[in-house]
Design a protein around this motif. Structure first.
Motif, PDB file in Angstrom:
ATOM      1  N   GLU A 232      55.471  58.580  40.179  1.00 38.35           N
ATOM      2  CA  GLU A 232      54.884  58.567  41.519  1.00 38.35           C
ATOM      3  C   GLU A 232      54.784  57.134  42.054  1.00 38.35           C
ATOM      4  OE1 GLU A 232      53.687  60.391  38.980  1.00 38.35           O
ATOM      5  OE2 GLU A 232      54.340  62.327  39.778  1.00 38.35           O
TER       6      GLU A 232
ATOM      7  N   SER B 187      59.081  62.977  44.799  1.00 41.07           N
ATOM      8  CA  SER B 187      58.057  63.199  43.779  1.00 41.07           C
ATOM      9  C   SER B 187      57.861  64.680  43.530  1.00 41.07           C
ATOM     10  CB  SER B 187      56.727  62.594  44.221  1.00 41.07           C
ATOM     11  OG  SER B 187      56.779  61.205  44.082  1.00 41.07           O
TER      12      SER B 187
ATOM     13  N   GLY C 161      58.010  55.975  43.087  1.00 39.03           N
ATOM     14  CA  GLY C 161      58.342  56.635  44.359  1.00 39.03           C
ATOM     15  C   GLY C 161      57.655  55.958  45.526  1.00 39.03           C
ATOM     16  N   GLU C 162      56.410  55.548  45.303  1.00 45.11           N
ATOM     17  CA  GLU C 162      55.681  54.860  46.379  1.00 45.11           C
ATOM     18  C   GLU C 162      56.292  53.504  46.687  1.00 45.11           C
ATOM     19  OE1 GLU C 162      51.437  54.654  45.916  1.00 45.11           O
ATOM     20  OE2 GLU C 162      51.363  56.803  45.478  1.00 45.11           O
TER      21      GLU C 162
END
Lengths: 417, 483
Positions: B230, B349, B233-234
């Motif tokens: 995550e 995600s 991904g951010e």
């Protein structure tokens, strides 16, 4: 998604005012329909099919007279009622719009998210819509860096002559599933159906822009300078020559555009170039776009050739114009070989003669020409498209499959198909 | 069966050495990179010129014989699998560079020229060809046109369709036409764009004009480790929202990292849950400025380690690791399927979460390597055929592709539909959409002889099951990589 087109065709909310009438108006003028949804569009086209009406699709009408004249129109289908933003996934760099959305309005809607569709078609100022821009193939100077509208289309919904709603592509910026039917629409002038919706890839707005200008009266000099910029690490987004000066545009961060302008002006081939002041830049490009668009009474051609052919074709154009009693100007996307020629003044005979002879010269250089606007009287004296290419049987076969009754913009590509 | 008279006609048109009939030779053409599908052709033709391709296709048309064009056979969707009793037209002998014009930055190529060769020839002039599929050392420009090939740098540079301006094409009736022209647009509908990515079903490209780009002045590459997928991904979201258009953003999960390190020891951190490879290119000043911003963004999103490539050699090592991922999985699993699907980037995600869940439910490991910048996933489903896991793995792989469509994405980002996913097309397109695509195909090929059974579903085909992934012989030999 799969059921969408089916469902839409069953659910037809359009009232009778949105249905086409039975054939043309009593005065011989075509009926008009302005659907406000995909379902209404499909219903209108289905009805038109039952009536065997010939169709003309129009957005803002900025390119309505490009190509060969349409020979028969029973129903004008206006896309102006299909002008909504369907979705804007800013983080995914995608936007879904109805095809009647004007490009300029889309830019306004994208700007708050720091994005834009990097298309600067000259007809945008006159309200050109996205569907019209795809079908008419109008692109602007920044195509050099960002590609044309067609390159930014990631998916489309089309309505065919019989009202069939078809989807192609998708909603994501990378996708190779199935045939890309949007490409068939690109440059088709509505001869294969109507573009109803488009999914587009958008870009971040450039932080900064700057433009270098170099006086260049000679095509050869302009080409040499353009090549020097293209060889440099400066990565211009547009390199345009209008017969008098070369305009070179850069996008990037504040610091980098300043550096690009400075370094560009230092290139030996660009000796004498200067960076336009901030308040000069936009007006310079607007004036440039206006030159490409031409004026009432002009004949405008769009030619595509190898960039190296420009000096010879430019000389040929001036020679032909002189012999035909018209003035000729060329505006060239000189690094790409995309040229717009504007014939002005004189008589229709002169326009027709210069057009025909110059087009032949372009064809002999392995290029192609599209006739855009033209002076009244030219159509009677010159063919719109010139000799049929080897692809003609294939184009006819496509037309037969997609519009077997030849009802979509009949005559638009005559005599090819 | 192809009778002797017809074979003689092929020989008369192309020369006896250009007609292969020996069963052993024919077998080498039975599959492409997706080795689960196999079919031995009746005949293989090796033309040298456009005219010979046209002669070959004309004879096929006259005899009603299906034909399949073939480049290097590195495709991963079964697009070059022969048709039973059909002909394979190999473009392997058409390897000439017809023209190179550095001033107008273009090259005209026969279809058998490899992708990497284009950039190699262009390099002395400071130019290169942008699309870079991982098989670029062997895959051909003709195959790239058929598949609309991409690579790791699509998010900034686009695909094959954005870099090809003209095609000389032999249509399925044997006629020769030109699509497009010397400039990036030409008069009339864009048949060039329509043809690119049509997977050999609309004809055979025999001459390809590509545009070349200037080699970027600067390239900057980093690997950033993250403790969760995550967070990685951010970081990707942060980069994409920053106004920067990165040249490449790639992600590897821990299983993929483990495999890569086992195979090529490219210096990825084995304790990272996810690694991002970010590359920027362009003018030096700008590249450096933006690179600093990317580094800061990765830190802001909690990167646990940043490795910056100091020089070209270090960059090559990072990419070697990334590019070796597919084959490397062979180090940690006896067998595997390669999947190719796309989701909207913001749903990465979610997609990875669902893949993890499906993986747990099935009890099969899935390694993820993907082009994070454009949401193009390449899940690798690991299994052991000896343990009887093949069927479950195959189902899982297929379900992952279809999940991509459910999330608003696509069945394929770059490997194509081919034979492999033709039966999944109804998941992505409606009946009408497919019927219209079929109409398009008929416009080009009324007799349905060009690569039949590919791209669009057919009842016959869709009653059958695809086979599992096996490494391509060239891959097994270490000649090519896939990713």
């Amino acid at each position: 998604m799969t059921e969408e087109s089916q469902a839409l065709r069953e659910d037809v909310p359009g009232g009778p005012e949105n249905r086409p009438g039975p054939g043309s108006g009593s005065d011989g003028s075509p009926s008009r329909v302005r659907p406000t949804s995909l379902a209404e569009t499909a219903a209108a086209l289905e009805t038109a099919a039952a009536e065997q009406q010939s169709l003309l699709f129009t957005g803002a009408g900025t390119a309505l007279d490009w190509g060969a004249p349409v020979t028969r129109t029973d129903l004008v289908v206006e896309t102006g009622g299909l002008d909504r933003l369907i979705s804007h996934a800013a983080e995914d760099w995608t936007v879904g719009v109805e095809a009647g959305m004007p490009l300029a309005r889309l830019q306004e809607q994208l700007a708050p998210a720091g994005q834009w569709l990097p298309v600067d078609a000259p007809t945008a100022k006159a309200g050109a819509t996205l569907g019209g821009l795809l079908a008419g193939g109008d692109v602007g100077p920044r195509r050099l860096k960002y590609g044309g509208l067609s390159d930014l289309v990631i998916g489309a919904t089309l309505v065919l002559a019989d009202g069939t709603v078809v989807r192609t592509g998708g909603d994501v910026i990378k996708n190779v599933a199935g045939y890309d039917l949007a490409k068939l629409m690109a440059g088709s002038f509505g001869a294969f159906g109507m573009v109803a919706r488009l999914n587009l890839r958008v870009h971040p707005l450039p932080e900064s822009t700057t433009t270098l200008a170099l006086a260049a009266l000679d095509a050869g000099q302009a080409l040499t300078a353009a090549r020097a910029v293209m060889r440099s690490p400066l990565e211009p987004v547009a390199v345009e020559w209008d017969g008098e000066r070369l305009l070179i545009r850069f996008h990037g961060t504040e610091d980098s555009t300043a550096a690009r302008g400075r370094l560009g002006a230092e290139l030996p081939e660009l000796a004498g170039a200067r960076v336009l002041d901030a308040d000069e830049e936009e007006p310079a490009w607007e004036a440039h776009a206006a030159k490409i668009a031409g004026e009432e009474g002009d004949t405008v051609l769009r030619a595509a050739t190898r960039p190296a052919r420009l000096p010879a074709l430019h000389a040929k154009l001036q020679e032909l114009a002189e012999g035909s009693g018209v003035r000729a100007a060329i505006v060239s996307g000189i690094a790409q070989g995309l040229h717009t020629v504007v014939l002005r003044g004189g008589e229709a005979e002169g326009h027709a003669a210069a057009l025909t002879a110059w087009r032949q010269a372009v064809h002999e250089s392995d290029g192609s020409v599209t006739l855009r606007r033209r002076r009244e009287g030219v159509d009677a004296r010159a063919e719109s498209w010139g000799p049929a290419p080897a692809t003609t049987p294939l184009l006819r076969s496509l037309k037969q499959q997609f519009d077997p009754d030849d009802r979509c913009a009949p005559g638009r590509f005559a005599p090819w198909f | 069966m192809i009778d002797t008279a017809l074979r003689h006609e092929f020989e008369a048109a192309l020369g006896a050495d250009a007609v292969l009939t020996d069963p052993l030779q024919l077998r080498t053409y039975e599959c492409d990179g997706l080795t689960g599908f196999r079919e031995v052709p009746a005949l293989v033709l090796l033309p040298r010129t456009t005219e010979e391709v046209a002669a070959a296709v004309s004879l096929c048309a006259k005899a009603g014989l299906p034909f399949v064009a073939r480049g290097a056979g590195t495709g991963l969707s079964g697009g070059a699998v022969p048709v039973a009793q059909g002909v394979v037209i190999s473009l392997a002998r058409m390897r000439q560079v017809v023209e190179f014009d550095p001033d107008d930055r273009r090259m005209v190529l026969q279809p058998g020229v490899t992708n990497a060769e284009i950039s190699k020839i262009a390099a002395p002039e400071g130019l290169y060809y942008a699309p870079d599929p991982s098989s670029q050392v062997v895959c051909t420009i003709g195959g790239n046109v058929a598949e609309n090939s991409g690579g790791a740098h699509c998010v900034k540079y686009g695909f094959t369709v954005h870099h090809v301006t003209a095609l000389r094409v032999v249509l399925p009736d044997g006629s020769i036409v030109t699509f497009g022209g010397d400039a990036p647009e030409s008069a009339g509908p864009d048949l060039r764009g329509l043809f690119i990515g049509s997977e050999g079903t609309l004809g055979i490209a025999t001459e390809i004009t590509v545009r070349l780009l200037r080699i970027p002045q600067a390239v900057r590459t980093l690997v950033a480790d993250f403790s969760t997928v995550e967070a990685a991904g951010e970081a990707v979201s942060g980069i994409m929202a920053s106004g920067i258009v990165p040249a490449a953003v790639e992600m590897l999960d821990s299983l993929a990292i483990e495999a890569c390190e086992a195979a090529v020891n490219a210096g990825y951190s084995l304790d990272a849950t996810a690694a991002l490879v970010v590359e920027l290119d362009g003018m030096e000043e700008e590249c450096d400025e933006q690179f600093e911003r990317v580094v800061a963004l990765c830190r802001e999103k909690g990167t646990t380690n940043i490795r910056i490539a100091d020089d070209a050699a270090e960059r090559a090592r990072i990419w070697q690791g990334r590019k070796a991922a597919f084959a490397a999985v062979g180090r940690i699993s006896p067998d595997y399927f390669v999947q190719d699907g796309v989701v909207p980037r913001t749903r990465l995600s979610e997609a990875l979460g669902r893949i993890a869940e499906m993986s747990r439910t099935e009890g099969l490991r899935v390694a993820n390597v993907f082009h994070a910048g454009d949401g193009n996933l390449h899940p690798l489903v690991l299994f052991d055929e000896q343990a009887g896991e093949a069927e479950r793995a195959e189902e899982l792989s297929g379900r992952i592709a279809e999940m991509c469509v459910e999330l608003g994405g696509s069945l394929s980002g770059e490997h194509g539909i081919g034979l492999d996913k033709a039966c999944s097309m109804p998941k992505m397109f409606g009946e009408t959409d497919l019927a219209v695509m079929q109409q398009l195909r008929r416009s080009f090929d009324p007799a349905q002889l060009a690569n039949p059974g590919k791209v669009l579903p057919t009842p016959r085909l869709c009653g059958e099951k695809p086979g599992r992934f096996r490494p391509h012989p060239l891959e097994a030999a270490g000649v090519i990589e896939r990713w």
